[in-house]
Design a protein around this motif. Structure first.
Motif, PDB file in Angstrom:
ATOM      1  N   UNK A   1       0.851  -1.191   0.000  1.00 23.86           N
ATOM      2  CA  UNK A   1       0.000   0.000   0.000  1.00 23.86           C
ATOM      3  C   UNK A   1       0.886   1.241   0.000  1.00 23.86           C
ATOM      4  N   UNK A   2       1.728   1.383  -0.998  1.00 17.17           N
ATOM      5  CA  UNK A   2       2.679   2.478  -1.054  1.00 17.17           C
ATOM      6  C   UNK A   2       2.152   3.585  -1.964  1.00 17.17           C
ATOM      7  N   UNK A   3       2.350   4.816  -1.540  1.00 24.22           N
ATOM      8  CA  UNK A   3       1.928   5.967  -2.333  1.00 24.22           C
ATOM      9  C   UNK A   3       3.176   6.649  -2.886  1.00 24.22           C
ATOM     10  N   UNK A   4       3.356   6.624  -4.213  1.00 19.81           N
ATOM     11  CA  UNK A   4       4.490   7.260  -4.865  1.00 19.81           C
ATOM     12  C   UNK A   4       3.924   8.300  -5.822  1.00 19.81           C
ATOM     13  N   UNK A   5       4.010   9.595  -5.509  1.00 22.01           N
ATOM     14  CA  UNK A   5       3.289  10.625  -6.252  1.00 22.01           C
ATOM     15  C   UNK A   5       3.511  10.616  -7.757  1.00 22.01           C
ATOM     16  N   UNK A   6       4.697  10.341  -8.249  1.00 26.49           N
ATOM     17  CA  UNK A   6       4.953  10.468  -9.673  1.00 26.49           C
ATOM     18  C   UNK A   6       4.937   9.129 -10.415  1.00 26.49           C
ATOM     19  N   UNK A   7       4.402   8.085  -9.790  1.00 27.02           N
ATOM     20  CA  UNK A   7       4.360   6.793 -10.450  1.00 27.02           C
ATOM     21  C   UNK A   7       2.974   6.182 -10.325  1.00 27.02           C
ATOM     22  N   UNK A   8       2.616   5.363 -11.303  1.00 25.30           N
ATOM     23  CA  UNK A   8       1.400   4.580 -11.161  1.00 25.30           C
ATOM     24  C   UNK A   8       1.633   3.490 -10.131  1.00 25.30           C
ATOM     25  N   UNK A   9       0.596   3.099  -9.456  1.00 21.19           N
ATOM     26  CA  UNK A   9       0.712   2.085  -8.418  1.00 21.19           C
ATOM     27  C   UNK A   9       0.249   0.746  -8.966  1.00 21.19           C
ATOM     28  N   UNK A  10       0.979  -0.295  -8.648  1.00 16.96           N
ATOM     29  CA  UNK A  10       0.591  -1.641  -9.059  1.00 16.96           C
ATOM     30  C   UNK A  10       0.302  -2.467  -7.824  1.00 16.96           C
TER      31      UNK A  10
ATOM     32  N   UNK B   1      -6.450   9.924 -10.528  1.00 19.21           N
ATOM     33  CA  UNK B   1      -7.262  11.140 -10.654  1.00 19.21           C
ATOM     34  C   UNK B   1      -6.565  12.326 -10.003  1.00 19.21           C
ATOM     35  N   UNK B   2      -6.030  12.108  -8.803  1.00 16.43           N
ATOM     36  CA  UNK B   2      -5.357  13.183  -8.085  1.00 16.43           C
ATOM     37  C   UNK B   2      -4.030  13.556  -8.737  1.00 16.43           C
ATOM     38  N   UNK B   3      -3.325  12.575  -9.248  1.00 18.98           N
ATOM     39  CA  UNK B   3      -2.089  12.859  -9.975  1.00 18.98           C
ATOM     40  C   UNK B   3      -2.357  13.730 -11.201  1.00 18.98           C
ATOM     41  N   UNK B   4      -3.404  13.386 -11.944  1.00 13.05           N
ATOM     42  CA  UNK B   4      -3.772  14.162 -13.133  1.00 13.05           C
ATOM     43  C   UNK B   4      -4.157  15.591 -12.751  1.00 13.05           C
TER      44      UNK B   4
ATOM     45  N   UNK C   1      -3.177  17.252 -10.110  1.00 11.08           N
ATOM     46  CA  UNK C   1      -1.966  17.943  -9.658  1.00 11.08           C
ATOM     47  C   UNK C   1      -1.140  18.422 -10.852  1.00 11.08           C
ATOM     48  N   UNK C   2      -0.979  17.552 -11.837  1.00 11.53           N
ATOM     49  CA  UNK C   2      -0.199  17.920 -13.021  1.00 11.53           C
ATOM     50  C   UNK C   2      -0.880  19.027 -13.828  1.00 11.53           C
ATOM     51  N   UNK C   3      -2.220  19.063 -13.759  1.00  7.16           N
ATOM     52  CA  UNK C   3      -2.968  20.099 -14.486  1.00  7.16           C
ATOM     53  C   UNK C   3      -3.100  21.391 -13.688  1.00  7.16           C
ATOM     54  N   UNK C   4      -2.558  21.418 -12.480  1.00  8.99           N
ATOM     55  CA  UNK C   4      -2.607  22.621 -11.662  1.00  8.99           C
ATOM     56  C   UNK C   4      -3.927  22.840 -10.948  1.00  8.99           C
ATOM     57  N   UNK C   5      -4.781  21.801 -10.886  1.00  8.02           N
ATOM     58  CA  UNK C   5      -6.086  21.957 -10.233  1.00  8.02           C
ATOM     59  C   UNK C   5      -5.980  21.848  -8.716  1.00  8.02           C
ATOM     60  N   UNK C   6      -4.958  21.170  -8.219  1.00  6.29           N
ATOM     61  CA  UNK C   6      -4.693  21.118  -6.787  1.00  6.29           C
ATOM     62  C   UNK C   6      -3.218  21.422  -6.576  1.00  6.29           C
ATOM     63  N   UNK C   7      -2.897  22.057  -5.439  1.00 10.11           N
ATOM     64  CA  UNK C   7      -1.537  22.527  -5.205  1.00 10.11           C
ATOM     65  C   UNK C   7      -0.585  21.394  -4.822  1.00 10.11           C
TER      66      UNK C   7
ATOM     67  N   UNK D   1     -11.868  16.988  -6.503  1.00  7.70           N
ATOM     68  CA  UNK D   1     -11.080  18.074  -7.091  1.00  7.70           C
ATOM     69  C   UNK D   1     -11.961  19.265  -7.465  1.00  7.70           C
ATOM     70  N   UNK D   2     -13.126  19.015  -8.046  1.00 12.13           N
ATOM     71  CA  UNK D   2     -13.993  20.092  -8.518  1.00 12.13           C
ATOM     72  C   UNK D   2     -14.636  20.857  -7.369  1.00 12.13           C
TER      73      UNK D   2
END
Length: 324
Positions: A130-139, A201-204, A206-212, A237-238
């Motif tokens: 159950x690891x969270x790595x912000x810039x990678x997809x999780x498997x 969803x959250x990664x996308x 973040x990359x789009x600037x919708x969340x800081x 997000x919305x």
């Protein structure tokens, strides 16, 4: 059943659920080992049975009985409890090591004790990736269901006749255990798919600037505490607010009824529009690439799309002509 073990009450379980959760932990060789120490060579009259919880297991959400009994290094000394595992739960002595297989231990749990089987499985699967790595997809991979390529496909809430009866399960003990294992693994896989979906969803966003940032936006809470009434805490997000997601997964159709606990109903009332049930259906455990789902949002007890049977808290999807 007996809940106190040891001449000095080294192990005291508060409930059968706690007892069977501990049984699940000791049945998994990745979580613990049991061995016999030859104390005769050290001048003692009898050998001593040692239960050793590995370091990662010690950091997990253990039953309180194990925490209270644990000595330095994760060791528990309790000969009568180990004897009980051998005599009553299918454990075997191999040399100086006590071992067990999942199938043999499950055979010792009465086939009508659904809650105890669930507690056992909770212990057996105490630790999973159950690891969270912000810039990678999780498997994620369960013991037998690979969800690494699974994607959710959203649908509207179904408006068709729902089956009023669930398929009757076979009554044989072996069949029942197989069903319990299958249900557990399907449920775990569904939660992992939703967690992965929310993470992406959250990664996308973040990359789009919708969340800081991604800090404290996502947590798989049921992995450490399954009493909260939801499985995953995420972020809308919305609307810029938290989401509390309960995951219900089936291999059946969109209108297959599902069960909900009183605690989950109460939590949906409390959280209102922040509460979401993600209903995953048509899950193919052998090839779960595209999993269909719909969402029930808000207080489930007043949701016009469902009827909740008071006798057993079974949720039935309504016909399009009912209550709409």
């Amino acid at each position: 059943m007996k809940l106190n073990w040891g001449n000095q009450n080294q192990l005291i379980f508060d409930s059968e659920e706690e007892y069977y959760m501990a049984l699940g932990i000791f049945s998994n060789p990745k979580l613990a080992r049991i061995y016999i120490e030859d104390n005769a060579k050290r001048g003692s009259f009898t050998d001593a049975s040692r239960l050793h919880l590995y370091a990662e297991t010690q950091r997990a959400n253990l039953p309180q009985a194990l925490r209270d009994a644990m000595k330095d290094g994760g060791r528990i000394n309790c000969n009568p409890y180990v004897d009980n595992l051998i005599e009553n739960h299918g454990f075997l002595l191999s040399g100086n090591v006590v071992v067990a297989t999942l199938e043999n231990v499950l055979k010792t749990i009465p086939n009508n004790e659904v809650e105890n089987i669930a507690a056992f499985m909770k212990g057996y699967y105490l630790i999973q990736e159950n690891k969270v790595i912000p810039e990678q997809n999780i498997t994620y991979t369960t013991e037998s269901i690979d969800v690494s390529k699974a994607k959710l496909k959203f649908h509207d809430i179904p408006r068709e006749n729902a089956s009023k009866e669930m398929v009757r399960r076979k009554q044989g003990k072996r069949d029942y255990i197989k069903e319990a294992l299958n249900d557990f693994e399907i449920g775990e896989a569904g939660e992992k798919i939703v967690y992965n979906h929310e993470k992406q969803k959250l990664l996308d966003a973040y990359k789009a600037g919708k969340i800081e940032n991604l800090n404290d936006k996502l947590e798989w809470v049921s992995r450490t505490d399954d009493s909260l009434g939801y499985d995953i805490r995420s972020y809308n997000v919305d609307e810029k607010r938290e989401m509390y997601i309960e995951v219900k997964t089936t291999t059946g159709s969109s209108t297959t009824p599902f069960y909900i606990s009183e605690n989950e109903i109460d939590k949906s009332r409390e959280l209102k529009d922040k509460y979401y049930i993600y209903r995953l259906y048509k899950m193919d455990r052998h090839n779960p690439k595209n999993v269909d789902y719909f969402i029930l949002q808000g207080d489930i007890s007043t949701n016009q799309h469902v009827t909740i049977e008071k006798r057993n808290c079974r949720v039935i999807i309504n016909n399009s002509t009912e209550k709409l």
